[in-house]
Design a protein around this motif. Structure first.
Motif, PDB file in Angstrom:
ATOM      1  N   UNK A 111       0.830  -1.209   0.000  1.00 45.13           N
ATOM      2  CA  UNK A 111       0.000   0.000   0.000  1.00 45.13           C
ATOM      3  C   UNK A 111       0.863   1.257   0.000  1.00 45.13           C
ATOM      4  N   UNK A 112       1.934   1.234   0.779  1.00 41.55           N
ATOM      5  CA  UNK A 112       2.792   2.418   0.852  1.00 41.55           C
ATOM      6  C   UNK A 112       3.501   2.676  -0.469  1.00 41.55           C
ATOM      7  N   UNK A 113       4.049   1.638  -1.068  1.00 40.18           N
ATOM      8  CA  UNK A 113       4.757   1.818  -2.333  1.00 40.18           C
ATOM      9  C   UNK A 113       3.797   2.243  -3.444  1.00 40.18           C
ATOM     10  N   UNK A 114       2.582   1.665  -3.436  1.00 43.25           N
ATOM     11  CA  UNK A 114       1.599   2.061  -4.455  1.00 43.25           C
ATOM     12  C   UNK A 114       1.238   3.523  -4.311  1.00 43.25           C
ATOM     13  N   UNK A 115       1.027   3.966  -3.079  1.00 41.65           N
ATOM     14  CA  UNK A 115       0.690   5.377  -2.850  1.00 41.65           C
ATOM     15  C   UNK A 115       1.813   6.292  -3.328  1.00 41.65           C
ATOM     16  N   UNK A 116       3.047   5.929  -3.011  1.00 47.60           N
ATOM     17  CA  UNK A 116       4.164   6.773  -3.443  1.00 47.60           C
ATOM     18  C   UNK A 116       4.296   6.777  -4.965  1.00 47.60           C
ATOM     19  N   UNK A 117       4.077   5.607  -5.582  1.00 48.64           N
ATOM     20  CA  UNK A 117       4.173   5.528  -7.036  1.00 48.64           C
ATOM     21  C   UNK A 117       3.100   6.391  -7.704  1.00 48.64           C
ATOM     22  N   UNK A 118       1.857   6.330  -7.203  1.00 46.81           N
ATOM     23  CA  UNK A 118       0.762   7.130  -7.785  1.00 46.81           C
ATOM     24  C   UNK A 118       1.036   8.609  -7.602  1.00 46.81           C
ATOM     25  N   UNK A 119       1.516   8.986  -6.423  1.00 44.25           N
ATOM     26  CA  UNK A 119       1.807  10.403  -6.171  1.00 44.25           C
ATOM     27  C   UNK A 119       2.858  10.920  -7.151  1.00 44.25           C
TER      28      UNK A 119
ATOM     29  N   UNK B  15      -8.774   5.701  -6.212  1.00 49.38           N
ATOM     30  CA  UNK B  15      -8.050   4.768  -5.351  1.00 49.38           C
ATOM     31  C   UNK B  15      -8.824   3.470  -5.139  1.00 49.38           C
ATOM     32  N   UNK B  16     -10.128   3.504  -5.410  1.00 46.53           N
ATOM     33  CA  UNK B  16     -10.909   2.282  -5.257  1.00 46.53           C
ATOM     34  C   UNK B  16     -10.433   1.196  -6.192  1.00 46.53           C
ATOM     35  N   UNK B  17     -10.181   1.558  -7.453  1.00 46.84           N
ATOM     36  CA  UNK B  17      -9.662   0.574  -8.406  1.00 46.84           C
ATOM     37  C   UNK B  17      -8.294   0.065  -7.969  1.00 46.84           C
ATOM     38  N   UNK B  18      -7.483   0.984  -7.408  1.00 47.50           N
ATOM     39  CA  UNK B  18      -6.161   0.573  -6.933  1.00 47.50           C
ATOM     40  C   UNK B  18      -6.275  -0.397  -5.762  1.00 47.50           C
ATOM     41  N   UNK B  19      -7.225  -0.110  -4.845  1.00 42.88           N
ATOM     42  CA  UNK B  19      -7.389  -0.993  -3.698  1.00 42.88           C
ATOM     43  C   UNK B  19      -7.852  -2.375  -4.131  1.00 42.88           C
ATOM     44  N   UNK B  20      -8.727  -2.407  -5.139  1.00 44.44           N
ATOM     45  CA  UNK B  20      -9.171  -3.709  -5.636  1.00 44.44           C
ATOM     46  C   UNK B  20      -8.001  -4.512  -6.209  1.00 44.44           C
TER      47      UNK B  20
ATOM     48  N   UNK C  25      -4.866  -4.111  -5.361  1.00 44.81           N
ATOM     49  CA  UNK C  25      -4.024  -4.502  -4.236  1.00 44.81           C
ATOM     50  C   UNK C  25      -4.606  -5.685  -3.482  1.00 44.81           C
ATOM     51  N   UNK C  26      -5.937  -5.662  -3.293  1.00 40.33           N
ATOM     52  CA  UNK C  26      -6.581  -6.765  -2.581  1.00 40.33           C
ATOM     53  C   UNK C  26      -6.409  -8.074  -3.340  1.00 40.33           C
ATOM     54  N   UNK C  27      -6.527  -8.005  -4.668  1.00 40.14           N
ATOM     55  CA  UNK C  27      -6.345  -9.212  -5.455  1.00 40.14           C
ATOM     56  C   UNK C  27      -4.910  -9.724  -5.350  1.00 40.14           C
TER      57      UNK C  27
END
Length: 442
Positions: A38-46, A151-156, A158-160
């Motif tokens: 989650x942290x790396x994804x957030x930093x990458x998107x930012x 971020x909803x699509x991203x969370x999905x 990530x969850x997968x």
């Protein structure tokens, strides 16, 4: 309070420890993976949103603020899969339109950089977005550029990914359990072989434990073999002692019987002396063998305090020879222990000190030393010493270099026997200033 029963076997203890530990560590790794993902994804998107905003800003500056000519709507939706806002004093473009209720309030915001919008109640738009806002001036006009991502699509996603990671973790745990089980059984194979070897030893099929074992079991096998050697040596010593005793007393007894059976010869003083001499020989042999039978030799778990034992014997020798001085020289601490049976050490020190006390003029010195595994006993006296040719004969049974001095000639032979049982050595030498030096090293 729940009480856990201690496993009765080593294998059970290892399984009870390693399996929960492996599952716990895998769970910690899975949880850490989720947090880091989650942290790396957030930093990458930012970072990506910042780059896209910079790209839009660069395009607007190159077009002198005429962003109507950029035709960015469909392009950015198709390439970046993001929503965006381009706002100036004269015009505002928001794409897609369904995101307008979320992005329009951000235009008037004074915050620059990353902006998070959560728990949105807009039916057609996303509920959670991450946006990046930048305001600048180009061609004397103020502009605001915003790029946002759902971020909803991203969370999905990530969850997968996290779910697949959980499945992989379960598979790894299964493999880990199998590996632990296999490793424990492979490690315990040496114990099984050792058990079988002990069974063969008990059945008399082997006399020693000869097998290749792991390094951790080497001391155990060595101690068992040493114990077997000690038992064999005791049995051999007992047999030899009985044989020696039988051989030694047979001749004196036969002589006494012959004298007593001759009724024609009166028992004059000469015959009485012969009988007394023969009985003295028997007594001497019995005393020597009895003393030898009390020697223990190397025993597992047996030790003594050499300094304490030396002080007691020196005090006793001082009472036995009051005109002579007995001194102790040692750097060993009082609580130092040597792996020598207490009676054996007493016999060694007693015989050597008594011998030195008989021959010394004024003083006897006892030195106790230890250098690493080596232990030394040195006894010196200021007596006449021994002829160089006779030094090699010291320690032979029954040897007396001076018949005028009381004794049976067995003392140093007994010391020689005890020292050899411990794998040590004894050296006799003359002091430069006169006197005998006895060095015993284990």
């Amino acid at each position: 309070m729940i009480k856990f029963k201690k496993p009765a076997s080593v294998k059970g203890a290892l399984l009870a420890l390693l399996l929960p530990a492996g599952v716990a560590l895998m769970g910690i790794a899975w949880f850490t993976h989720g947090v880091l993902l989650e942290r790396l994804s957030r930093e990458f998107i930012t970072d990506r949103l910042r780059e896209e905003v910079s790209f839009l800003e660069h395009q607007i500056r190159d077009s002198d603020g005429a962003f109507d000519e950029l035709k960015t709507g469909d392009y950015f939706q198709r390439v970046f899969h993001h929503a965006f806002v381009q706002h100036s004093d004269s015009k505002t473009i928001i794409s897609p339109e369904s995101w307008k209720p979320l992005l329009a309030p951000l235009i008037k915001s004074e915050k620059e950089g990353t902006i998070r919008v959560e728990n949105s109640e807009i039916t057609e738009g996303p509920a959670d977005i991450l946006a990046y806002r930048s305001s600048f001036v180009a061609n004397e006009k103020s502009f605001v550029v915003i790029v946002a991502e759902d971020l909803g699509a991203l969370k999905n996603s990530q969850a997968e990914l996290h779910a697949w990671t959980a499945i992989a973790s379960l598979l790894l745990i299964s493999l880990l359990v199998c590996a632990i089980w296999f490793g424990i059984n492979l490690s315990m194979h040496s114990v099984t072989r050792l058990k079988a070897s002990l069974k063969r030893l008990q059945d008399g099929r082997v006399s020693r434990i000869n097998m290749t074992v792991p390094e951790e079991f080497h001391p155990l096998v060595e101690q068992l073999n040493q114990l077997l050697d000690s038992l064999d040596q005791r049995l051999e010593r007992s047999r030899n002692a009985l044989a020696n005793l039988s051989h030694s007393v047979k001749t004196p007894i036969a002589s006494v019987q012959q004298i007593l059976s001759d009724t024609s010869t009166p028992l004059d003083s000469e015959l009485r002396q012969q009988i007394a001499a023969r009985l003295g020989d028997i007594d001497k042999q019995l005393e020597a063998e009895m003393r030898r039978s009390r020697f223990a030799g190397p025993q597992v778990g047996k030790s003594c305090y050499p300094v304490e034992k030396a002080r007691d014997l020196l005090w006793m020798m001082g009472r036995l020879y009051p005109a002579k001085s007995f001194e102790l020289s040692s750097s060993l601490p009082e609580n130092s222990r040597w792996p020598i049976e207490e009676y054996d050490l007493s016999e060694i020190l007693g015989i050597v000190l008594d011998n030195a006390g008989k021959w010394s003029h004024r003083e006897v010195e006892l030195i106790l030393e230890q250098r690493g595994p080596s232990k030394r006993i040195v006894v010196t006296d200021d007596g006449p010493g021994v002829e160089e040719a006779e030094l090699s004969k010291l320690g032979q049974r029954g040897l007396r270099l001076d018949e005028q001095t009381p004794g049976h000639g067995l003392g140093l032979a007994i010391v020689q026997d005890i020292v050899s049982r411990y794998g040590g050595k004894i050296v006799f030498s003359n002091r430069p200033r006169g006197g005998l030096k006895v060095t015993i090293e284990f």
